[in-house]
Design an enzyme around this catalytic site. Structure first.
Site, mmCIF file in Angstrom:
data_model
loop_
_atom_site.group_PDB
_atom_site.id
_atom_site.type_symbol
_atom_site.label_atom_id
_atom_site.label_comp_id
_atom_site.label_asym_id
_atom_site.label_seq_id
_atom_site.Cartn_x
_atom_site.Cartn_y
_atom_site.Cartn_z
ATOM 1 C CE LYS A 18 38.392 40.747 28.819
ATOM 2 N NZ LYS A 18 39.153 40.367 29.999
ATOM 3 N NE ARG A 93 43.745 44.248 28.976
ATOM 4 C CZ ARG A 93 43.156 43.627 29.989
ATOM 5 N NH1 ARG A 93 43.133 42.318 30.044
ATOM 6 N NH2 ARG A 93 42.582 44.313 30.923
ATOM 7 N NE ARG A 132 34.080 43.394 37.229
ATOM 8 C CZ ARG A 132 34.850 43.195 36.149
ATOM 9 N NH1 ARG A 132 34.781 42.057 35.498
ATOM 10 N NH2 ARG A 132 35.667 44.127 35.728
ATOM 11 N NE ARG A 138 38.181 43.893 38.889
ATOM 12 C CZ ARG A 138 38.421 43.359 37.697
ATOM 13 N NH1 ARG A 138 37.973 42.161 37.412
ATOM 14 N NH2 ARG A 138 39.107 44.018 36.795
ATOM 15 N NE ARG A 149 39.733 47.833 34.020
ATOM 16 C CZ ARG A 149 38.701 47.201 34.566
ATOM 17 N NH1 ARG A 149 37.779 47.866 35.217
ATOM 18 N NH2 ARG A 149 38.599 45.896 34.450
HETATM 19 P P1 AMP Z 1 41.322 42.334 33.611
HETATM 20 O O1 AMP Z 1 40.821 41.563 34.776
HETATM 21 O O2 AMP Z 1 41.623 41.479 32.424
HETATM 22 O O3 AMP Z 1 40.420 43.487 33.264
HETATM 23 O O4 AMP Z 1 42.739 42.969 34.050
HETATM 24 C C1 AMP Z 1 42.824 43.846 35.149
HETATM 25 C C2 AMP Z 1 44.057 44.714 35.013
HETATM 26 O O5 AMP Z 1 45.252 43.900 34.991
HETATM 27 C C3 AMP Z 1 44.138 45.541 33.737
HETATM 28 O O6 AMP Z 1 43.404 46.762 33.816
HETATM 29 C C4 AMP Z 1 45.638 45.779 33.630
HETATM 30 O O7 AMP Z 1 46.063 46.753 34.578
HETATM 31 C C5 AMP Z 1 46.197 44.437 34.087
HETATM 32 N N1 AMP Z 1 46.333 43.495 32.957
HETATM 33 C C6 AMP Z 1 45.641 42.340 32.760
HETATM 34 N N2 AMP Z 1 46.028 41.719 31.632
HETATM 35 C C7 AMP Z 1 46.987 42.496 31.081
HETATM 36 C C8 AMP Z 1 47.774 42.418 29.907
HETATM 37 N N3 AMP Z 1 47.638 41.389 29.037
HETATM 38 N N4 AMP Z 1 48.676 43.406 29.674
HETATM 39 C C9 AMP Z 1 48.824 44.432 30.514
HETATM 40 N N5 AMP Z 1 48.104 44.588 31.636
HETATM 41 C C10 AMP Z 1 47.191 43.639 31.935
#
Ligand code: AMP
Length: 201
Positions: A18, A93, A132, A138, A149
């Site tokens: 995404k 989310r 990744r 990361r 996750r």
């Molecule tokens: P992502 O890159 O979208 O997988 O986000 C990485 C991390 O950021 C997630 O595992 C959460 O810890 C935090 N995060 C990102 N977006 C959100 C959201 N909308 N609500 C809460 N935590 C978020």
């Protein structure tokens, strides 16, 4: 200039692609791609107050509290480059964040035009995430955190699709294929809704 807006969400489990597709679609439609994950990671890297508040949660793969996340998004959406459209990646989310976003948009007389759901089998997501992890290092791409996750995605995030589906806003896209193929599928679905790519000057 365009007289058309495109307010889009892209939703899918970690490893669905995404982030990559979000950037491509945003570029095609001439709108900013706004990733909450990227914003949080940038804040952690810069050592800001926000970064210090979210660091431990992100490293464990847990969600940042809704109030904080929705405030960060509201600030970002209020910037001028998002006035005529945006693509949100990683937000909302959960159902609480859907309510926050609805309230924010309603106050501005706006709404989400389309929600792109990227469908990828679980094994494929895990394989991509593992790759990744090796390429980008990361800290939240370890096996244990990935499992956490994906579990949170299934329990908390997937249900938001039901809400948007009821509104007739969801386009479910097969997320397996080449990057170009997947981008084309998404663009075709958005065009079906009457959203058009920004003509290049
Ligand atoms: P992502 O890159 O979208 O997988 O986000 C990485 C991390 O950021 C997630 O595992 C959460 O810890 C935090 N995060 C990102 N977006 C959100 C959201 N909308 N609500 C809460 N935590 C978020």
């Amino acid at each position: 200039m365009t007289d058309q807006t495109a307010r889009l969400l892209i939703v899918g489990p970690q490893g669905s692609g995404k982030g990559t597709q979000g950037v491509r679609i945003a570029e095609a439609f001439g709108i900013p791609a706004i990733s909450t994950g990227d914003m949080f990671r940038a804040a952690v890297a810069a050592g800001t107050d926000l970064g210090n508040q979210v660091k431990t949660l992100i490293e464990a793969g847990n969600l940042v509290p809704d109030e904080l996340t929705s405030a960060v998004v509201a600030d970002r959406l209020a910037q001028e480059d998002a006035a005529d459209g945006f693509l949100l990646d990683g937000y909302p989310r959960n159902l609480g964040q859907v309510a926050d976003l609805d309230a924010f948009l309603e106050a501005r007389g706006e709404k989400i035009d389309a929600v792109i759901e990227l469908n990828v089998p679980r094994e494929e997501s895990i394989a991509r995430l593992t790759q990744r992890a090796q390429e980008q290092g990361r800290t939240d791409d370890t096996e244990e955190v990935i499992a956490n996750r994906l579990g949170i995605y299934e329990r908390e995030t997937a249900p938001i699709l039901g809400v948007y589906r009821e509104r007739g806003a969801v386009d479910t896209i097969d997320g397996v294929g080449s990057l170009d193929e997947i981008t084309e599928r998404i663009v075709a679905a958005l065009e079906q809704r009457g959203l058009t790519r920004r003509a290049l000057a």
